[in-house]
Motif scaffolding. Structure first.
Motif, PDB file in Angstrom:
ATOM      1  N   GLY A  62     -39.695  -6.775   7.209  1.00  0.00           N
ATOM      2  CA  GLY A  62     -38.382  -5.791   7.432  1.00  0.00           C
ATOM      3  C   GLY A  62     -38.835  -5.275   9.339  1.00  0.00           C
ATOM      4  O   GLY A  62     -40.126  -5.775   9.575  1.00  0.00           O
ATOM      5  N   LYS A  63     -38.221  -4.639   9.467  1.00  0.00           N
ATOM      6  CA  LYS A  63     -39.062  -3.574  11.016  1.00  0.00           C
ATOM      7  C   LYS A  63     -39.647  -2.568  10.924  1.00  0.00           C
ATOM      8  O   LYS A  63     -39.608  -2.370  10.147  1.00  0.00           O
ATOM      9  CB  LYS A  63     -37.224  -3.317  12.052  1.00  0.00           C
ATOM     10  N   GLY A  64     -40.589  -2.952  11.505  1.00  0.00           N
ATOM     11  CA  GLY A  64     -41.411  -2.576  11.713  1.00  0.00           C
ATOM     12  C   GLY A  64     -42.525  -2.987  10.641  1.00  0.00           C
ATOM     13  O   GLY A  64     -43.143  -1.969  10.414  1.00  0.00           O
ATOM     14  N   ASN A  65     -42.656  -4.147  10.637  1.00  0.00           N
ATOM     15  CA  ASN A  65     -43.664  -4.464   9.612  1.00  0.00           C
ATOM     16  C   ASN A  65     -43.877  -3.571   8.570  1.00  0.00           C
ATOM     17  O   ASN A  65     -44.841  -4.392   7.509  1.00  0.00           O
ATOM     18  CB  ASN A  65     -44.880  -4.900   9.864  1.00  0.00           C
ATOM     19  N   LYS A  66     -42.890  -3.899   8.311  1.00  0.00           N
ATOM     20  CA  LYS A  66     -42.422  -2.461   6.441  1.00  0.00           C
ATOM     21  C   LYS A  66     -41.844  -3.784   5.568  1.00  0.00           C
ATOM     22  O   LYS A  66     -40.953  -3.984   6.023  1.00  0.00           O
ATOM     23  CB  LYS A  66     -41.533  -1.299   6.864  1.00  0.00           C
ATOM     24  N   GLN A  67     -42.138  -3.669   4.487  1.00  0.00           N
ATOM     25  CA  GLN A  67     -42.031  -4.389   3.631  1.00  0.00           C
ATOM     26  C   GLN A  67     -41.158  -3.637   2.259  1.00  0.00           C
ATOM     27  O   GLN A  67     -41.629  -3.111   1.980  1.00  0.00           O
ATOM     28  CB  GLN A  67     -43.459  -5.230   2.457  1.00  0.00           C
ATOM     29  N   ARG A  68     -40.472  -4.250   2.007  1.00  0.00           N
ATOM     30  CA  ARG A  68     -39.844  -4.270   0.451  1.00  0.00           C
ATOM     31  C   ARG A  68     -39.383  -5.054  -0.466  1.00  0.00           C
ATOM     32  O   ARG A  68     -39.038  -6.179   0.330  1.00  0.00           O
ATOM     33  CB  ARG A  68     -38.552  -3.117   1.513  1.00  0.00           C
ATOM     34  N   PRO A  69     -39.101  -5.017  -1.637  1.00  0.00           N
ATOM     35  CA  PRO A  69     -38.269  -6.319  -2.463  1.00  0.00           C
ATOM     36  C   PRO A  69     -36.716  -6.641  -1.785  1.00  0.00           C
ATOM     37  O   PRO A  69     -35.847  -5.053  -1.863  1.00  0.00           O
ATOM     38  CB  PRO A  69     -38.353  -5.392  -3.699  1.00  0.00           C
ATOM     39  N   ALA A  70     -36.045  -8.021  -2.010  1.00  0.00           N
ATOM     40  CA  ALA A  70     -34.662  -7.785  -2.192  1.00  0.00           C
ATOM     41  C   ALA A  70     -35.009  -8.501  -3.073  1.00  0.00           C
ATOM     42  O   ALA A  70     -35.832  -9.111  -4.067  1.00  0.00           O
ATOM     43  CB  ALA A  70     -34.696  -8.897  -0.862  1.00  0.00           C
ATOM     44  N   TYR A  71     -33.337  -8.859  -4.409  1.00  0.00           N
ATOM     45  CA  TYR A  71     -33.299  -8.954  -4.826  1.00  0.00           C
ATOM     46  C   TYR A  71     -31.544 -10.277  -5.178  1.00  0.00           C
ATOM     47  O   TYR A  71     -31.018  -9.492  -4.326  1.00  0.00           O
ATOM     48  CB  TYR A  71     -32.149  -8.341  -6.959  1.00  0.00           C
ATOM     49  N   PHE A  72     -32.495 -11.296  -5.480  1.00  0.00           N
ATOM     50  CA  PHE A  72     -31.089 -12.092  -5.523  1.00  0.00           C
ATOM     51  C   PHE A  72     -30.303 -12.596  -7.145  1.00  0.00           C
ATOM     52  O   PHE A  72     -30.955 -12.461  -7.934  1.00  0.00           O
ATOM     53  CB  PHE A  72     -31.191 -13.300  -4.677  1.00  0.00           C
ATOM     54  N   ASP A  73     -29.945 -12.805  -7.028  1.00  0.00           N
ATOM     55  CA  ASP A  73     -28.624 -12.994  -8.127  1.00  0.00           C
ATOM     56  C   ASP A  73     -28.958 -14.292  -8.612  1.00  0.00           C
ATOM     57  O   ASP A  73     -30.059 -15.308  -8.350  1.00  0.00           O
ATOM     58  CB  ASP A  73     -26.831 -13.336  -7.707  1.00  0.00           C
ATOM     59  N   ALA A  74     -28.600 -15.129  -9.652  1.00  0.00           N
ATOM     60  CA  ALA A  74     -29.100 -16.240 -10.728  1.00  0.00           C
ATOM     61  C   ALA A  74     -28.726 -17.037 -10.358  1.00  0.00           C
ATOM     62  O   ALA A  74     -29.456 -17.980 -10.154  1.00  0.00           O
ATOM     63  CB  ALA A  74     -27.976 -15.833 -12.292  1.00  0.00           C
ATOM     64  N   ARG A  75     -27.342 -17.631  -9.264  1.00  0.00           N
ATOM     65  CA  ARG A  75     -26.380 -18.626  -8.940  1.00  0.00           C
ATOM     66  C   ARG A  75     -28.067 -18.909  -7.445  1.00  0.00           C
ATOM     67  O   ARG A  75     -28.304 -20.078  -7.474  1.00  0.00           O
ATOM     68  CB  ARG A  75     -25.852 -18.172  -7.759  1.00  0.00           C
ATOM     69  N   ALA A  76     -28.427 -17.737  -6.891  1.00  0.00           N
ATOM     70  CA  ALA A  76     -29.298 -18.237  -6.312  1.00  0.00           C
ATOM     71  C   ALA A  76     -30.585 -18.771  -6.567  1.00  0.00           C
ATOM     72  O   ALA A  76     -31.235 -19.719  -5.940  1.00  0.00           O
ATOM     73  CB  ALA A  76     -29.349 -16.971  -5.222  1.00  0.00           C
ATOM     74  N   LYS A  77     -30.723 -18.264  -7.737  1.00  0.00           N
ATOM     75  CA  LYS A  77     -32.052 -18.619  -8.123  1.00  0.00           C
ATOM     76  C   LYS A  77     -31.854 -19.783  -8.382  1.00  0.00           C
ATOM     77  O   LYS A  77     -32.570 -20.733  -8.114  1.00  0.00           O
ATOM     78  CB  LYS A  77     -32.336 -17.360 -10.273  1.00  0.00           C
ATOM     79  N   LEU A  78     -30.943 -20.829  -9.274  1.00  0.00           N
ATOM     80  CA  LEU A  78     -30.515 -21.860  -8.882  1.00  0.00           C
ATOM     81  C   LEU A  78     -30.888 -22.510  -8.323  1.00  0.00           C
ATOM     82  O   LEU A  78     -31.308 -23.687  -8.116  1.00  0.00           O
ATOM     83  CB  LEU A  78     -29.085 -22.182 -10.049  1.00  0.00           C
ATOM     84  N   HIS A  79     -29.516 -22.615  -7.513  1.00  0.00           N
ATOM     85  CA  HIS A  79     -29.379 -22.997  -5.885  1.00  0.00           C
ATOM     86  C   HIS A  79     -31.001 -23.093  -5.325  1.00  0.00           C
ATOM     87  O   HIS A  79     -31.669 -24.340  -4.421  1.00  0.00           O
ATOM     88  CB  HIS A  79     -28.624 -22.295  -4.862  1.00  0.00           C
ATOM     89  N   LEU A  80     -32.105 -22.350  -4.904  1.00  0.00           N
ATOM     90  CA  LEU A  80     -33.368 -22.146  -4.460  1.00  0.00           C
ATOM     91  C   LEU A  80     -33.877 -22.402  -5.149  1.00  0.00           C
ATOM     92  O   LEU A  80     -35.268 -23.657  -4.353  1.00  0.00           O
ATOM     93  CB  LEU A  80     -33.740 -20.372  -4.502  1.00  0.00           C
ATOM     94  N   GLN A  81     -33.942 -22.584  -6.531  1.00  0.00           N
ATOM     95  CA  GLN A  81     -34.854 -23.728  -7.369  1.00  0.00           C
ATOM     96  C   GLN A  81     -34.888 -24.948  -7.284  1.00  0.00           C
ATOM     97  O   GLN A  81     -35.791 -25.836  -6.833  1.00  0.00           O
ATOM     98  CB  GLN A  81     -34.937 -23.429  -8.815  1.00  0.00           C
ATOM     99  N   SER A  82     -33.610 -25.559  -7.450  1.00  0.00           N
ATOM    100  CA  SER A  82     -33.390 -26.748  -7.288  1.00  0.00           C
ATOM    101  C   SER A  82     -33.868 -27.357  -5.729  1.00  0.00           C
ATOM    102  O   SER A  82     -34.524 -28.708  -5.192  1.00  0.00           O
ATOM    103  CB  SER A  82     -31.760 -26.688  -7.508  1.00  0.00           C
TER     104      SER A  82
END
Length: 322
Positions: A203-223
């Motif tokens: 993110g801003k200031g080159n700071k890293q952080r975890p972000a989380y996505f839901d099951a729907r996003a996982k399936l569409h991302l995988q496809s």
């Protein structure tokens, strides 16, 4: 400068005639005025360059630094004084005239004020000036405007209108993570953990952080990932044969077209972020956790993004106060 000229003329008085002294004074004023203007211009450029370097060291993005530079240069081009001689009244007049000429909103004027405050505070901290002239210019009061968010129906309409797996995955990632568009574009495939449904964003200031996505996003991302046969490390790439990392402008253009063709209205990446924040607070997520989710350094920024549903306020009133 005038004191120096008078001193020189006094020393030459016994040697030169009155007309010669007058001519010498004119020559000195012209020469020294030109030299002084050049020195002031160079001083302005050097101080601005040093300030921008300091902001870069602090971790500001290239986009932010360019915004700082253009804002400060526009100010100095209008006031036409060395930075070290600018006063509060100069800046007040500049902000007032800018608002009138450009028809700028109060939010824009306050953004300019904040940038100028950062710059002059740096000049003060570095002992180039005694006191920042922005100290006497208070925060500009702005009207609170309720900004639109995407409804569940809007999101489903956008998903149904996607003609390819990439666009569908982009919408789901924006909707479920609330990440910034720059963070999305910067993601690599290796940043994604499909099993845990999370990713690491910068993110801003080159700071890293975890972000989380839901099951729907996982399936569409995988496809989407399974449909690719390129070697590009980027998570999202252009649809043409170049297989290059998609740009911020590319995503903005695509979302704008989807919003127009579906009748959803104005759709942009930030709207997904605001939607997530609003829904999270409406459903009872503590504001401190929403802050972490969005990667905000200050909690009042999170409060600015999130607009609590008025029906929830009514329900809470009946629950706690009746």
């Amino acid at each position: 400068m005038e004191t120096t000229i008078c001193s020189i003329l006094a020393q030459m008085q016994s040697i030169l005639t009155s007309s010669q002294l007058k001519r010498l004074g004119e020559v000195l004023r012209t020469a020294l005025s030109s030299t002084s203007a050049t020195i002031e211009a160079e001083s302005n450029e050097n101080l601005l360059a040093l300030f921008l370097t300091a902001k870069e060291v602090e971790g500001c993005s290239a986009r932010t630094i360019n915004y700082y530079e253009s804002t400060i240069q526009h100010m100095i081009g209008s006031i036409e004084k060395p930075y070290t001689q600018i006063e509060s009244d100069d800046l007040r007049r500049y902000l007032h005239e800018y608002e009138l000429r450009r028809g700028a909103s109060k939010v824009t004027i306050d953004n300019i004020r904040r940038i100028l405050s950062s710059f002059f505070s740096w000049l003060e901290d570095e002992d180039y000036i005694v006191k920042s002239p922005v100290r006497r210019i208070h925060k500009v009061k702005t009207a609170t405007v309720t900004k639109e968010v995407l409804t569940d129906e809007d999101l489903e309409t956008l998903r149904d209108s996607c003609a390819n797996l990439r666009d569908l995955a982009i919408i789901d990632m924006l909707a479920s993570t609330g990440m910034r568009i720059g963070e999305l574009v910067g993601l690599d495939i290796t940043d994604i953990n499909l099993q845990e449904r999370e990713c690491v964003v910068t993110g801003k200031g080159n700071k890293q952080r975890p972000a989380y996505f839901d099951a729907r996003a996982k399936l569409h991302l995988q496809s989407y990932l399974e449909s690719r046969n390129d070697d590009c490390p980027a998570l999202f790439i252009s649809l043409n044969s170049s297989a290059e990392r998609i740009s911020i402008g590319g995503i903005e253009t695509r979302l704008r077209k989807l919003g127009k063709t579906t009748g959803v209205g104005r759709v942009h990446p930030h709207k997904f972020r605001r939607t997530l924040a609003t829904h999270a607070i409406d459903k009872g997520m503590p504001i401190e956790q929403v802050q972490k989710l969005l990667g905000h350094a200050r909690i009042d920024t999170t409060m600015h993004y999130a607009m609590v549903n008025q029906s929830n306020v009514k329900a809470s009133h009946r629950r706690y106060l009746e």
